[in-house]
Design an enzyme around this catalytic site. Structure first.
Site, PDB file in Angstrom:
ATOM      1  CG  HIS A 114     -74.342  74.509  77.550  1.00 15.84           C
ATOM      2  ND1 HIS A 114     -74.642  73.668  76.503  1.00 15.84           N
ATOM      3  CD2 HIS A 114     -74.669  75.759  77.126  1.00 15.84           C
ATOM      4  CE1 HIS A 114     -75.103  74.373  75.483  1.00 15.84           C
ATOM      5  NE2 HIS A 114     -75.136  75.649  75.845  1.00 15.84           N
ATOM      6  CG  MET A 131     -36.177  78.113  48.804  1.00 14.20           C
ATOM      7  SD  MET A 131     -35.040  78.883  49.965  1.00 14.20           S
ATOM      8  CE  MET A 131     -35.142  77.766  51.350  1.00 14.20           C
ATOM      9  CE  LYS A 178     -39.451  76.784  57.620  1.00 14.63           C
ATOM     10  NZ  LYS A 178     -40.307  77.532  56.800  1.00 14.63           N
ATOM     11  CG  ASN A 219     -37.147  73.811  36.664  1.00 15.88           C
ATOM     12  OD1 ASN A 219     -37.348  74.010  37.855  1.00 15.88           O
ATOM     13  ND2 ASN A 219     -37.780  74.475  35.707  1.00 15.88           N
ATOM     14  NE  ARG A 220     -43.917  72.600  35.880  1.00 19.56           N
ATOM     15  CZ  ARG A 220     -44.376  73.695  35.288  1.00 19.56           C
ATOM     16  NH1 ARG A 220     -44.895  73.621  34.094  1.00 19.56           N
ATOM     17  NH2 ARG A 220     -44.318  74.871  35.890  1.00 19.56           N
ATOM     18  CB  VAL A 266     -42.184  72.538  43.321  1.00 20.37           C
ATOM     19  CG1 VAL A 266     -41.207  71.901  42.341  1.00 20.37           C
ATOM     20  CG2 VAL A 266     -43.058  71.463  43.972  1.00 20.37           C
ATOM     21  CD  GLU A 288     -40.652  83.397  59.418  1.00 21.73           C
ATOM     22  OE1 GLU A 288     -39.885  82.410  59.366  1.00 21.73           O
ATOM     23  OE2 GLU A 288     -41.300  83.785  58.426  1.00 21.73           O
ATOM     24  CE1 TYR A 289     -46.156  83.865  58.882  1.00 23.18           C
ATOM     25  CE2 TYR A 289     -48.178  85.097  59.189  1.00 23.18           C
ATOM     26  CZ  TYR A 289     -47.362  84.347  58.388  1.00 23.18           C
ATOM     27  OH  TYR A 289     -47.732  84.088  57.094  1.00 23.18           O
ATOM     28  CG  HIS A 340     -39.264  78.053  62.072  1.00 19.95           C
ATOM     29  ND1 HIS A 340     -39.539  78.912  61.017  1.00 19.95           N
ATOM     30  CD2 HIS A 340     -37.985  78.309  62.423  1.00 19.95           C
ATOM     31  CE1 HIS A 340     -38.473  79.645  60.751  1.00 19.95           C
ATOM     32  NE2 HIS A 340     -37.510  79.300  61.601  1.00 19.95           N
ATOM     33  CG  ASN A 341     -42.734  79.362  58.666  1.00 18.44           C
ATOM     34  OD1 ASN A 341     -41.620  78.962  59.004  1.00 18.44           O
ATOM     35  ND2 ASN A 341     -43.058  79.548  57.419  1.00 18.44           N
ATOM     36  CB  SER A 359     -36.036  77.667  58.445  1.00 15.44           C
ATOM     37  OG  SER A 359     -36.082  79.059  58.753  1.00 15.44           O
TER      38      SER A 359
HETATM   39  C1  6PG Z   1     -38.066  80.442  56.556  1.00 15.48           C
HETATM   40  C2  6PG Z   1     -39.264  81.271  56.233  1.00 15.48           C
HETATM   41  C3  6PG Z   1     -39.772  80.923  54.859  1.00 15.48           C
HETATM   42  C4  6PG Z   1     -40.654  81.978  54.255  1.00 15.48           C
HETATM   43  C5  6PG Z   1     -41.954  82.167  54.965  1.00 15.48           C
HETATM   44  C6  6PG Z   1     -42.598  83.483  54.688  1.00 15.48           C
HETATM   45  O1  6PG Z   1     -38.148  79.773  57.562  1.00 15.48           O
HETATM   46  O2  6PG Z   1     -37.094  80.481  55.810  1.00 15.48           O
HETATM   47  O3  6PG Z   1     -40.262  81.081  57.154  1.00 15.48           O
HETATM   48  O4  6PG Z   1     -40.337  79.657  54.929  1.00 15.48           O
HETATM   49  O5  6PG Z   1     -39.979  83.170  54.207  1.00 15.48           O
HETATM   50  O6  6PG Z   1     -42.810  81.152  54.505  1.00 15.48           O
HETATM   51  O7  6PG Z   1     -43.876  83.358  55.129  1.00 15.48           O
HETATM   52  P1  6PG Z   1     -45.009  84.392  54.846  1.00 15.48           P
HETATM   53  O8  6PG Z   1     -45.011  84.659  53.348  1.00 15.48           O
HETATM   54  O9  6PG Z   1     -46.243  83.694  55.271  1.00 15.48           O
HETATM   55  O10 6PG Z   1     -44.662  85.591  55.637  1.00 15.48           O
END
Ligand code: 6PG
Length: 472
Positions: free
Chosen positions: A454, A16, A185, A35-36, A77, A192-193, A188-189, A131
């Site tokens: 309760h 990235m 974010k 970079n380290r 990182v 995504e799931y 968003h994830n 993302s």
């Molecule tokens: C994005 C993705 C990215 C990554 C996920 C994968 O938006 O580009 O979401 O951040 O691919 O973190 O997540 P998992 O490893 O939890 O499936």
């Protein structure tokens, strides 16, 4: 160096970081990289940089010296301890007015903590959700920054040039205060799931239920991706079914273990939703299904002894495909609705000041959950910024309702066939719960009062009541 110094520095040359540095430089910005392990920097400089204005710092001091003051540094990182380690390392070199940006998938509470720590030295901190994976970073990600306005203003030209563009507008905007960017974010994830789980369930129904082979599946998803379902995730799903294994020549999908990994952001979303008491069942079950997929040995053993009625799909295949397509669309609406409801609650709880139209707008390009549907979602919040729930938007609500019978039928078929489709099922149940004027929670209140005194509330009087349940 102050005038000619680099406008932005990138710390961390993993996939990235490297691609973002190249992206920034391609848009005419002067970039410094560090970079380290200096070896990685050397490799990057030798193999990828070419004539671009990217300057290497092989030592931290050298890197810091390359930056224009006040400095702007982007840390790329792995989320977690590595971010703290970098901050600790650069801390002594920073001065008041400098800006540190964390572009990883950091937990929002870490972002708050880091912002507080850096503020002691008057160093600004911005949590930036990025993302779009490798290609996004290189050619246009969706960027989700949160933090103070002056921090955003400092790097806005760089971020806006590097971000994906939709209809001439960059997929980036300052989303809100504090850790708003990382929070968005995270959600968003979570979405995504949920979307990935829904698509996987349709695949399972088509494969196990209808016996479809990869070439056919490729056609189905390609077709679905043309219309209202059009989205990045469906596009890559269609392509996945075409890919052949180089070793065996077989479809690669059939050679991949059915055990999905996770880095945790979906789970964080579910935890947060539980904490803020916002229901996100499609996202929750997506996390659960990844967990269950990991119990592969147990599943293999259970498959020997636990059987299902083993019904074979006997309906009209074309009609079922249509229903599945509509059911998936309805499930997608429910998933975005859950994520956005969580963002609405979080914005009020954490004082983020989120504008959900802006969130939907910057998700339209570059990111993993980009989809045609986001146009309607954006319009819903544009027309009614205070919209409580996407189901209450006239257009999206009616789109769900017109597809609800198909979703009910799909869920029924899945149950009949014994193919698990809990994402689709819960999306439907979520809709049914949300639209129910009356839920059976009166019984739950009564039970709580029965065994634990309760108390309960009444429909005909305000206050808390208790009954002597055992008297009769
Ligand atoms: C994005 C993705 C990215 C990554 C996920 C994968 O938006 O580009 O979401 O951040 O691919 O973190 O997540 P998992 O490893 O939890 O499936």
């Amino acid at each position: 160096m102050p005038k000619q110094g680099c406008e932005i520095g990138v710390v961390g040359l993993g996939t990235m970081g490297r691609n973002l540095a190249l992206n920034f430089a391609d848009h005419g910005f002067r970039v410094a990289v560090y970079n380290r392990t200096a070896e990685k920097t050397r490799e990057f400089m030798a193999q990828e940089v070419g004539p671009r204005h990217i300057r290497p710092g092989y030592e931290l001091q050298e890197f810091i010296g390359l930056l224009r003051r006040p400095r702007a540094l982007l840390i790329m990182v792995s989320a977690g301890d590595a971010v703290d380690a970098v901050i600790k390392e650069i801390w002594p070199h920073l001065a008041a007015g400098d800006l540190v940006i964390d572009g990883g998938n950091s937990h929002f509470t870490d972002t708050n903590r880091r912002a507080r720590a850096l503020a002691v030295n008057k160093v600004m901190f911005m949590g930036l959700g990025v993302s779009g994976g490798e290609a996004g970073a290189r050619y246009g990600p969706s960027l989700m920054p949160g933090g103070p306005q002056p921090a955003y203003d400092r790097v806005a030209p760089v971020l806006e040039a590097a971000a994906a563009q939709v209809e001439g507008a960059p997929c980036v905007a300052l989303l809100g205060r504090g850790s708003a960017g990382h929070y968005v974010k995270m959600v968003h994830n979570g979405i995504e799931y949920g979307l990935m789980e829904l698509i996987a369930e349709t695949y399972d129904l088509l494969k196990r239920g209808l016996g479809m082979q990869p070439e056919e599946l490729h056609k189905v998803y390609t077709d679905w991706n043309q219309g209202e379902l059009s989205s990045f995730l469906l596009e890559i799903t269609a392509r996945i079914f075409l890919k052949k294994d180089e070793k065996t020549g077989k479809p690669l999908i059939d050679l991949i273990l059915d055990r999905a990994k996770q880095k945790g952001t979906g789970m964080w979303t579910s935890w947060e939703a539980m904490d803020l008491q916002v229901g996100t069942p499609t996202i929750d079950i997506a996390v659960v299904m990844r967990d269950l997929s990991g119990y592969q040995d147990e599943r293999l053993a259970a498959a020997q002894v636990l059987t299902s009625p083993n019904h074979v799909f006997g309906g009209d295949r074309a009609r079922f495909l249509d229903k599945l397509k509509n059911g998936l669309y309805a499930g997608m609406i429910a998933t975005y609705a859950q994520g956005l409801a969580l963002l609405k609650r979080a914005s009020a709880t954490y004082n983020y000041g989120l504008d959900l139209e802006t969130v939907a707008r910057i998700w339209r390009g570059g990111c993993i959950i980009r989809a045609a549907l986001l146009e309607d979602i954006r319009a819903a919040f544009r027309d009614r910024p205070d919209l409580n729930h996407l189901f209450l938007d006239p257009k999206l609500g009616s789109e769900f309702m017109t597809r609800q019978q198909d979703l009910r039928d799909v869920v029924g078929v899945a149950a009949e066939l014994g193919v698990p489709a809990p994402g689709l099922m819960l999306s439907l149940a979520y809709f049914d719960a949300y639209r129910s004027a009356r839920l059976p929670a009166n019984l739950i209140q009564a039970q709580r009062d029965y065994f634990g005194a309760h108390t309960f509330e009444r429909v005909d009087a305000a206050g808390a009541f208790h009954a002597q349940w055992d008297e009769d």
